[in-house]
Design an enzyme around this catalytic site. Structure first.
Site, PDB file in Angstrom:
ATOM      1  CD  GLU A 232      -0.685   4.328  -6.147  1.00  0.00           C
ATOM      2  OE1 GLU A 232      -1.622   3.953  -5.399  1.00  0.00           O
ATOM      3  OE2 GLU A 232       0.275   3.613  -6.459  1.00  0.00           O
ATOM      4  CB  CYS A 266      -2.524   0.731  -4.506  1.00  0.00           C
ATOM      5  SG  CYS A 266      -1.333   1.064  -3.211  1.00  0.00           S
TER       6      CYS A 266
END
Length: 455
Positions: A232, A266
């Protein structure tokens, strides 16, 4: 005598040294992994009910110690204390989710064939290495370790160097909940030693949350050693505001989606794509809300904007904004740095080649890009190397839903900002990584799907 390194934890608000840690030697790393593997071989035989009992206890302890651990998060990486406490409590949710659902997810699946009996068993594989970031120092760790442990695997953690205190606390809470020694192991090592862990034959695979550079390096090392990886990585999510949105509610969602954790996420909405017909109404209200933000000491309950986790991160942010201004962007509010603190910043007259749009911007900066119609918004949204998620705000959800397939993203959120939820698979496409965490998909990433055929 093997050389070791000193890992320092520095308070980004006061710049004082919190603690210093001596990294493990190669021999110590190997010993800890061997202990974890021995523990795994016994743990995989333990019933789901017994595993669940421990995870429920972990959840209870996290809630009991939420203020203590939240305080640690805020001191180590500068997150506002109210958000730090919420992060710890969210970790309890993911522990309970897998404690309640793992037996259902991993139940043997019968399959009709020409055999007398055929089915698939779902079994633990070994030790999962988690290489975790500093921005959500508790949540990211529990996001990978709770399903791994509930599935019968062991978990080994290499945490970011500036949050080693959080890493030690997480190991503590697992131990205090009764998890057998070695099943969750914290490795006090610098990034350069991660490869030594990946190559260890007892490591099954690795999950990483972090930068593109770190993800690329770990993926290469895992691939060379035939280990599975789940990544990720970065994101540049768009917040798409349609002409028919509820302006006040949309502004609140955009503020939470961009500025939570001082913009260090993120999945934050890093680009505001605004329909040109409502810009005159929307932008003044947005600026008025930003002016209300309380910035300051992360340990103050009313602080909404803290400091960035390190001063060099603030310097990088300053560089991205200044370069964009040189290219024609206009600062509506903010734009100044002091140490690790960067003012909440809104930019307009932004085009897609500017750093604040083209690169991942990890901090409280929001560029505004105007669009004329949904197709143009989709084109701008997709014009990035990343693909974690997108948020769209509109009253006409039925019409917008027809376009979800055109977005190159891991998720599409309508009338809310992108967030991770234990019930939903989480991950991205393109340079945002691959694989999924959370939900059933997350627990299945490091499982041996064993086919049984009896004739």
């Amino acid at each position: 005598m093997q050389n070791t390194s000193i890992i320092k934890s520095i308070n980004p608000f006061s710049q004082s040294v919190i603690n210093e840690y001596t990294s493990l030697t190669d021999k110590e790393i190997e010993q800890k992994i061997n202990i974890a593997y021995t523990a795994y071989k016994e743990w995989r035989k333990v019933s789901f009910d017994d595993r669940a009992d421990i995870l429920f206890r972990v959840a209870d302890l996290l809630e009991e110690r939420a203020e203590k651990y939240g305080n640690l998060i805020s001191i180590e990486m500068g997150k506002p204390i109210s958000q730090s406490i919420s992060e710890v409590k969210k970790c309890a949710l993911v522990c309970r989710y897998y404690a309640e659902n793992a037996v259902k997810f991993l139940k043997p699946k019968p399959i009709k064939t020409d055999a007398y009996k055929s089915y698939v068993r779902y079994e633990a594989q070994g030790i999962v290495l988690g290489v975790m970031p500093w921005n959500f120092p508790f949540w990211q760790v529990f996001r990978f370790s709770a399903p791994a442990i509930m599935a019968g695997n062991a978990a080994v953690l290499k945490h970011a160097s500036n949050v080693m205190g959080c890493a030690i606390a997480i190991e503590e809470v697992y131990k205090d909940a009764g998890l057998p020694s070695g099943l969750f192991t914290n490795l006090l090592i610098p990034s350069k030693d991660v490869e030594k862990v990946i190559v260890n034959p007892n490591i099954t695979g690795v999950v990483l949350t972090g930068s593109e550079k770190a993800g690329s390096a770990v993926a290469a090392q895992a691939g060379e050693n035939l280990k599975k990886s789940v990544l990720e990585l970065g994101g540049s999510n768009a917040l798409i505001v349609m002409e028919d949105c509820d302006i006040d509610r949309t502004i609140e969602a955009c503020i939470q989606g961009r500025f939570l954790n001082t913009g260090q996420s993120c999945i934050a909405g890093k680009r505001l794509l605004l329909h040109e017909n409502i810009a005159d109404k929307f932008v003044p209200k947005l600026l008025a809300r930003v002016k209300e933000f309380k910035s300051g000491n992360p340990l103050d309950q009313d602080t909404f904007i803290g400091v960035l986790a390190r001063e060099d991160l603030a310097e990088k942010l300053e560089e991205q904004v200044n370069k964009s201004v040189e290219m024609g962007a206009k600062v509506l509010i903010g734009g100044l740095r002091k140490g690790a603190y960067y003012e909440p910043t809104i930019l307009e007259e932004v085009h897609e080649d500017m750093p604040v749009c083209k690169e991942e911007v990890f901090g409280p900066v929001l560029p505004i890009v105007l669009f004329r119609n949904i197709q143009e918004a989709i084109e701008i949204s997709n014009n990035t190397n990343f693909g974690l998620g997108v948020s769209i705000f509109t009253k006409d959800t039925e019409s917008i839903e027809k376009y979800v397939g055109e977005f190159e993203e891991g998720c599409v959120f309508i009338n809310d900002f992108v967030k991770s939820d234990p019930h939903l698979p989480f991950g991205g496409v393109k340079r945002s990584g691959y694989g999924r965490e959370l939900s059933k998909d997350g627990i299945m990433e490091f499982i041996n799907k064993k086919t049984i055929f009896i004739k």
